[in-house]
Design a protein around this motif. Structure first.
Motif, PDB file in Angstrom:
ATOM      1  N   LYS A  41      15.459   4.980 -16.288  1.00 58.70           N
ATOM      2  CA  LYS A  41      15.419   3.581 -15.805  1.00 58.70           C
ATOM      3  C   LYS A  41      16.622   2.820 -16.345  1.00 58.70           C
ATOM      4  CE  LYS A  41      11.458   3.576 -13.619  1.00 58.70           C
ATOM      5  NZ  LYS A  41      11.265   3.168 -12.247  1.00 58.70           N
ATOM      6  N   VAL A  42      16.863   1.657 -15.728  1.00 54.73           N
ATOM      7  CA  VAL A  42      18.064   0.938 -16.086  1.00 54.73           C
ATOM      8  C   VAL A  42      17.886  -0.543 -15.783  1.00 54.73           C
ATOM      9  CG1 VAL A  42      19.187   1.174 -13.836  1.00 54.73           C
ATOM     10  CG2 VAL A  42      20.586   1.220 -15.900  1.00 54.73           C
ATOM     11  N   ASN A  43      18.728  -1.374 -16.374  1.00 57.47           N
ATOM     12  CA  ASN A  43      18.797  -2.793 -15.996  1.00 57.47           C
ATOM     13  C   ASN A  43      20.185  -3.294 -16.394  1.00 57.47           C
ATOM     14  OD1 ASN A  43      18.759  -5.747 -16.382  1.00 57.47           O
ATOM     15  ND2 ASN A  43      16.596  -5.581 -15.846  1.00 57.47           N
ATOM     16  N   MET A  44      20.920  -3.819 -15.429  1.00 62.39           N
ATOM     17  CA  MET A  44      22.306  -4.237 -15.676  1.00 62.39           C
ATOM     18  C   MET A  44      22.439  -5.140 -16.902  1.00 62.39           C
ATOM     19  SD  MET A  44      25.531  -4.525 -15.212  1.00 62.39           S
ATOM     20  CE  MET A  44      26.443  -4.263 -13.695  1.00 62.39           C
ATOM     21  N   ALA A  45      21.520  -6.122 -17.033  1.00 61.89           N
ATOM     22  CA  ALA A  45      21.657  -7.070 -18.150  1.00 61.89           C
ATOM     23  C   ALA A  45      21.452  -6.355 -19.487  1.00 61.89           C
ATOM     24  CB  ALA A  45      20.669  -8.219 -17.992  1.00 61.89           C
ATOM     25  N   LEU A 202      14.358  -0.674 -14.038  1.00 62.34           N
ATOM     26  CA  LEU A 202      14.600  -0.484 -12.604  1.00 62.34           C
ATOM     27  C   LEU A 202      15.129   0.906 -12.292  1.00 62.34           C
ATOM     28  CD1 LEU A 202      16.463  -3.881 -12.155  1.00 62.34           C
ATOM     29  CD2 LEU A 202      14.119  -3.393 -11.431  1.00 62.34           C
ATOM     30  N   ASP A 203      15.020   1.241 -11.021  1.00 60.43           N
ATOM     31  CA  ASP A 203      15.676   2.455 -10.540  1.00 60.43           C
ATOM     32  C   ASP A 203      17.111   2.142 -10.174  1.00 60.43           C
ATOM     33  OD1 ASP A 203      13.437   4.091 -10.798  1.00 60.43           O
ATOM     34  OD2 ASP A 203      12.623   3.349  -8.893  1.00 60.43           O
ATOM     35  N   ARG A 204      17.918   3.177 -10.125  1.00 62.96           N
ATOM     36  CA  ARG A 204      19.327   2.968  -9.821  1.00 62.96           C
ATOM     37  C   ARG A 204      19.542   2.341  -8.457  1.00 62.96           C
ATOM     38  NH1 ARG A 204      21.857   8.673 -11.759  1.00 62.96           N
ATOM     39  NH2 ARG A 204      23.405   8.089 -10.204  1.00 62.96           N
ATOM     40  N   GLU A 205      18.643   2.580  -7.531  1.00 63.12           N
ATOM     41  CA  GLU A 205      18.803   2.039  -6.177  1.00 63.12           C
ATOM     42  C   GLU A 205      18.085   0.700  -5.988  1.00 63.12           C
ATOM     43  OE1 GLU A 205      20.927   3.128  -3.710  1.00 63.12           O
ATOM     44  OE2 GLU A 205      21.693   4.421  -5.303  1.00 63.12           O
ATOM     45  N   ASP A 206      17.548   0.124  -7.056  1.00 62.72           N
ATOM     46  CA  ASP A 206      16.961  -1.213  -6.940  1.00 62.72           C
ATOM     47  C   ASP A 206      18.069  -2.263  -6.870  1.00 62.72           C
ATOM     48  OD1 ASP A 206      14.265  -0.539  -6.890  1.00 62.72           O
ATOM     49  OD2 ASP A 206      14.096  -0.523  -9.075  1.00 62.72           O
ATOM     50  N   GLY A 207      17.754  -3.392  -6.211  1.00 64.06           N
ATOM     51  CA  GLY A 207      18.751  -4.435  -5.952  1.00 64.06           C
ATOM     52  C   GLY A 207      19.284  -5.095  -7.214  1.00 64.06           C
ATOM     53  N   VAL A 226      23.335  -2.597  -5.483  1.00 68.39           N
ATOM     54  CA  VAL A 226      22.238  -2.125  -6.326  1.00 68.39           C
ATOM     55  C   VAL A 226      22.732  -1.821  -7.747  1.00 68.39           C
ATOM     56  CG1 VAL A 226      20.931  -1.243  -4.357  1.00 68.39           C
ATOM     57  CG2 VAL A 226      22.526   0.285  -5.577  1.00 68.39           C
ATOM     58  N   GLN A 227      21.775  -1.571  -8.617  1.00 66.33           N
ATOM     59  CA  GLN A 227      22.062  -1.302 -10.029  1.00 66.33           C
ATOM     60  C   GLN A 227      23.094  -0.189 -10.223  1.00 66.33           C
ATOM     61  OE1 GLN A 227      20.446  -2.912 -12.762  1.00 66.33           O
ATOM     62  NE2 GLN A 227      19.521  -4.318 -11.289  1.00 66.33           N
ATOM     63  N   ASN A 228      23.039   0.793  -9.358  1.00 69.38           N
ATOM     64  CA  ASN A 228      23.921   1.955  -9.466  1.00 69.38           C
ATOM     65  C   ASN A 228      25.412   1.579  -9.541  1.00 69.38           C
ATOM     66  OD1 ASN A 228      23.756   4.955  -9.357  1.00 69.38           O
ATOM     67  ND2 ASN A 228      25.135   4.674  -7.614  1.00 69.38           N
ATOM     68  N   ALA A 229      25.746   0.384  -9.034  1.00 69.55           N
ATOM     69  CA  ALA A 229      27.141  -0.068  -9.038  1.00 69.55           C
ATOM     70  C   ALA A 229      27.717  -0.096 -10.445  1.00 69.55           C
ATOM     71  CB  ALA A 229      27.239  -1.457  -8.396  1.00 69.55           C
ATOM     72  N   MET A 230      26.849  -0.200 -11.441  1.00 69.54           N
ATOM     73  CA  MET A 230      27.348  -0.320 -12.813  1.00 69.54           C
ATOM     74  C   MET A 230      28.184   0.889 -13.240  1.00 69.54           C
ATOM     75  SD  MET A 230      24.032   0.288 -15.261  1.00 69.54           S
ATOM     76  CE  MET A 230      22.988  -0.899 -14.479  1.00 69.54           C
ATOM     77  N   ILE A 231      27.940   2.028 -12.608  1.00 71.49           N
ATOM     78  CA  ILE A 231      28.740   3.216 -12.946  1.00 71.49           C
ATOM     79  C   ILE A 231      30.213   2.925 -12.669  1.00 71.49           C
ATOM     80  CG2 ILE A 231      29.162   5.642 -12.383  1.00 71.49           C
ATOM     81  CD1 ILE A 231      26.236   5.775 -11.445  1.00 71.49           C
ATOM     82  N   GLN A 232      30.464   2.337 -11.493  1.00 70.71           N
ATOM     83  CA  GLN A 232      31.832   2.022 -11.102  1.00 70.71           C
ATOM     84  C   GLN A 232      32.405   0.875 -11.942  1.00 70.71           C
ATOM     85  OE1 GLN A 232      32.400   3.048  -7.459  1.00 70.71           O
ATOM     86  NE2 GLN A 232      34.584   2.612  -7.437  1.00 70.71           N
ATOM     87  N   HIS A 233      31.574  -0.123 -12.214  1.00 73.08           N
ATOM     88  CA  HIS A 233      32.057  -1.249 -13.031  1.00 73.08           C
ATOM     89  C   HIS A 233      32.478  -0.754 -14.406  1.00 73.08           C
ATOM     90  CE1 HIS A 233      29.177  -3.889 -10.448  1.00 73.08           C
ATOM     91  NE2 HIS A 233      30.348  -3.728  -9.868  1.00 73.08           N
ATOM     92  N   TYR A 234      31.656   0.084 -14.973  1.00 73.01           N
ATOM     93  CA  TYR A 234      31.954   0.590 -16.308  1.00 73.01           C
ATOM     94  C   TYR A 234      33.224   1.452 -16.287  1.00 73.01           C
ATOM     95  CZ  TYR A 234      31.732   3.627 -20.368  1.00 73.01           C
ATOM     96  OH  TYR A 234      32.059   4.333 -21.496  1.00 73.01           O
ATOM     97  N   TYR A 235      33.272   2.354 -15.324  1.00 68.78           N
ATOM     98  CA  TYR A 235      34.394   3.295 -15.286  1.00 68.78           C
ATOM     99  C   TYR A 235      35.729   2.595 -15.003  1.00 68.78           C
ATOM    100  CZ  TYR A 235      37.377   7.181 -13.947  1.00 68.78           C
ATOM    101  OH  TYR A 235      38.429   8.050 -13.859  1.00 68.78           O
ATOM    102  N   THR A 236      35.730   1.683 -14.013  1.00 71.64           N
ATOM    103  CA  THR A 236      36.984   1.000 -13.700  1.00 71.64           C
ATOM    104  C   THR A 236      37.377   0.049 -14.842  1.00 71.64           C
ATOM    105  OG1 THR A 236      35.728  -0.615 -12.399  1.00 71.64           O
ATOM    106  CG2 THR A 236      36.805   1.157 -11.188  1.00 71.64           C
ATOM    107  N   GLY A 237      36.384  -0.534 -15.510  1.00 66.29           N
ATOM    108  CA  GLY A 237      36.691  -1.351 -16.685  1.00 66.29           C
ATOM    109  C   GLY A 237      37.437  -0.516 -17.718  1.00 66.29           C
ATOM    110  N   ARG A 238      37.023   0.726 -17.813  1.00 63.78           N
ATOM    111  CA  ARG A 238      37.633   1.614 -18.802  1.00 63.78           C
ATOM    112  C   ARG A 238      39.036   2.064 -18.390  1.00 63.78           C
ATOM    113  NH1 ARG A 238      36.906   4.833 -22.975  1.00 63.78           N
ATOM    114  NH2 ARG A 238      37.790   6.899 -22.556  1.00 63.78           N
ATOM    115  N   VAL A 239      39.173   2.527 -17.148  1.00 64.21           N
ATOM    116  CA  VAL A 239      40.455   3.159 -16.790  1.00 64.21           C
ATOM    117  C   VAL A 239      41.413   2.270 -16.000  1.00 64.21           C
ATOM    118  CG1 VAL A 239      39.419   5.457 -16.880  1.00 64.21           C
ATOM    119  CG2 VAL A 239      39.669   4.299 -14.666  1.00 64.21           C
TER     120      VAL A 239
END
Ligand code: 6R9
Length: 571
Positions: A41-45, A202-207, A226-239
């Motif tokens: 499970k996950v939650n962006m905040a 939440l699930d990764r596909e929740d809004g 959806v929550q899953n976007a955080m993967i991209q936010h984190y990765y692009t923040g890094r690289v």
């Protein structure tokens, strides 16, 4: 490699060599960073704020806020606690997972705390520009079926509550003494709320978030992420932002624009960076003072701002110490090669252009610290991303051929729907396996992408996307306007400005006063950035037989170009 280049002068960046990063890249490796690799499970905040508290960074500064009047700083611990409180307030009013809750207010710590609290209860946050006027606000709240909104006393009058039956709760940040009973006092509720809070898991596909943006036809569309976007936010923040421990990051964008959330809030905090948020007005002095005062190391802004800074008095550069800057980036519109060359002289920094869209949720084509920059190019696809130029049948074109810029579907932060409008969503995916951006571009023989323009009629003024239809609809509400057609007119500072061609109703005569009145009508009803800075009256507008105003003909008139095929014109 061909063409003009700015070679990297970089130290070891997070990505290292671009070619190597592409070779070994797998999204799976990035995903493991988050809670769901342990709990499912996950939650962006939680990922952006609370986890830093649990991992021992609670006392690190998360937010440096200033706007010329207020100046405040918050640690990760404080943001965690305050957003917990607002989470409790929302739960008290039974606001739950999946419901849409908007924030409509100027940048402030309360805006950030409210937004995080909304995420904590699992609701979908909808950020609005404070510049929006009644029609713009209503369209967005109505379409999304928003149940609550957080706003200020000054903006309250632009929310037509009696026309929005689904909108149940209005939280007001500021003096509520004249509004008793009508609204919920944000501060009074916060003062009573507990600091203890268990986020909604939440699930990764929740809004997560819904950003309204413009297309060439119809009302603004609700781009749903959806929550899953955080993967991209984190990765692009890094690289791409190249964030590390100790960085002071400043993204100049407002959260009403996707850049102001993906990179003004999520990416820096997912990476644990100290994040500067500046409210108030732009001026070269204010901005340079912000960099100097907070010792900003990584700075993400937009071409219009860089052009205004370039246009400012040269001496102002000597007045401020900008030597803390290590990495500078741009997004939103084409970044002129002159601006890149100027940045190199003025800041001793290469300005790294990045390309992406509200719909893509995160950066996709970029310039990276260890890659040579070709001024004028948007750069190369992020590792893990396949970009291509397609012809109008969906066939991949070879280098140096102009066509539709498209991305292979399936990256983590891709939008999951257009709210209430599956047909609009499908239009982006008309070639199987590809997301079609609506931009035209070409790729050179070295794999660099070059922006050429929009394929549709969407206008880009100062980096803001404006749909001509929304402006035209407002224009025809004016009693003098019979018909209106709106185009983007090239402008050296703003990229494009809005120009309206108007046919008047019988009984009205063209005049400068009428132009001014119409301008103010749109400004007051929609927003300042949607108001036409130029108006031209015409007896008739060119239309197709089916009655559509032919904006391409208006554009050709404006640019004194041939009007092209007129076989579908009315008469
Ligand atoms: C993040 C954002 C998207 C549209 C996009 C394109 C234009 C964005 C650009 C660029 C040239 C760049 N755009 N970045 N054009 N070079 N580096 O801007 O989202 O507001 O949805 O706009 O902006 O036309 O399609 P959004």
């Amino acid at each position: 490699m061909k063409g003009e280049q700015l070679e990297s002068v970089v130290y070891a960046s997070n990505m290292g060599s671009y070619e190597q990063a592409c070779k070994r890249f797998q999204w799976k490796d990035v995903e493991n960073h988050f809670t769901w690799s342990r709990t499912g499970k996950v939650n962006m905040a939680h990922e952006a704020i609370d986890r830093h508290v649990y991992e021992g960074r609670g006392h690190k500064t998360a937010l440096l806020y200033c706007d010329g009047q207020r100046e405040e700083s918050y640690t990760f611990m404080q943001l965690c606690m305050e957003s917990n409180r607002f989470g409790n307030v929302l739960r008290k009013y039974h606001i739950a997972k999946g419901e849409r809750v908007f924030v409509f207010m100027p940048r402030s710590p309360e805006l950030i705390i409210a937004l995080l609290g909304i995420l904590k209860v699992g609701a979908v946050v909808g950020p609005l520009f404070e510049a929006f006027m009644e029609t713009a606000v209503k369209d967005r709240l109505e379409d999304s079926g928003a149940v609550a909104i957080v706003t200020t006393p000054e903006l309250l009058g632009r929310i037509p509550r009696d026309e929005l039956p689904e909108l149940k709760h209005v939280f007001v940040v500021g003096d509520c003494s004249q509004l008793a009973g009508e609204v919920i006092d944000f501060k009074a509720e916060m003062d009573q709320a507990s600091y203890e809070f268990e986020p909604e898991w939440l699930d990764r596909e929740d809004g997560m978030i819904i950003h309204y943006t413009s297309g060439s036809t119809g009302k603004p569309k609700g781009v749903y992420h959806v929550q899953n976007a955080m993967i991209q936010h984190y990765y692009t923040g890094r690289v791409v932002l190249d964030l590390r421990e100790g960085d002071i990051f400043w993204c100049t964008a407002d959260p009403g624009w996707v850049t102001g959330t993906s990179y003004g809030i999520f990416a820096p905090w997912l990476n644990g960076a100290t994040n500067v948020i500046r409210g108030g007005r732009f001026s070269p002095e204010n901005w340079y003072r912000t960099i100097e005062r907070y010792q900003v190391t990584v700075w993400y802004s937009a071409p219009t701002a860089f052009r205004m800074l370039m246009g400012a008095n040269e001496e102002i550069l000597d007045k401020y110490d900008l030597s803390s800057l290590r990495h500078v980036l741009s997004v939103g519109e084409p970044l002129n090669p002159e601006v890149v060359r100027w940045g190199w002289k003025a800041y001793g920094q290469r300005i790294h252009d990045t390309w992406w869209m509200t719909e893509t949720g995160g950066q996709l084509i970029c310039n990276y610290p260890e890659m040579a920059i070709k001024p004028g190019s948007m750069g190369k696809p992020l590792p893990g991303i396949e970009a291509a130029i397609l012809d109008d049948e969906g066939k991949v074109l070879p280098p140096n051929r102009m066509g539709n810029l498209a991305i292979r579907t399936g990256w983590p932060s891709m939008m999951r729907k257009i709210w209430n409008n599956p047909a609009k969503y499908d239009e982006y995916f008309r070639f199987s396996g590809w997301y079609v951006s609506g931009d035209s571009a070409y790729m050179d023989e070295d794999g660099y992408f070059w922006f050429q323009g929009r394929i549709d009629d969407v206008i880009n003024s100062s980096g803001e996307r404006i749909g001509p239809f929304e402006v035209e609809s407002k224009l025809v509400e004016h009693p003098a306007v019979a018909e209106a057609g709106v185009i983007g007119k090239p402008d050296p500072m703003r990229g494009e400005i809005i120009k309206a061609f108007i046919a008047l109703r019988e009984g009205y005569e063209p005049s400068e006063e009428l132009k001014e009145e119409i301008y103010r009508f749109v400004r007051g009803g929609l927003s300042a950035h949607a108001a036409p800075r130029e108006i031209e009256f015409k007896d008739k507008l060119p239309k197709t037989r089916s009655g559509k105003i032919m904006r391409r003909v208006l554009k050709a008139w404006e640019l004194e170009l041939p009007t092209g095929d007129l076989s579908t014109i009315e008469d």
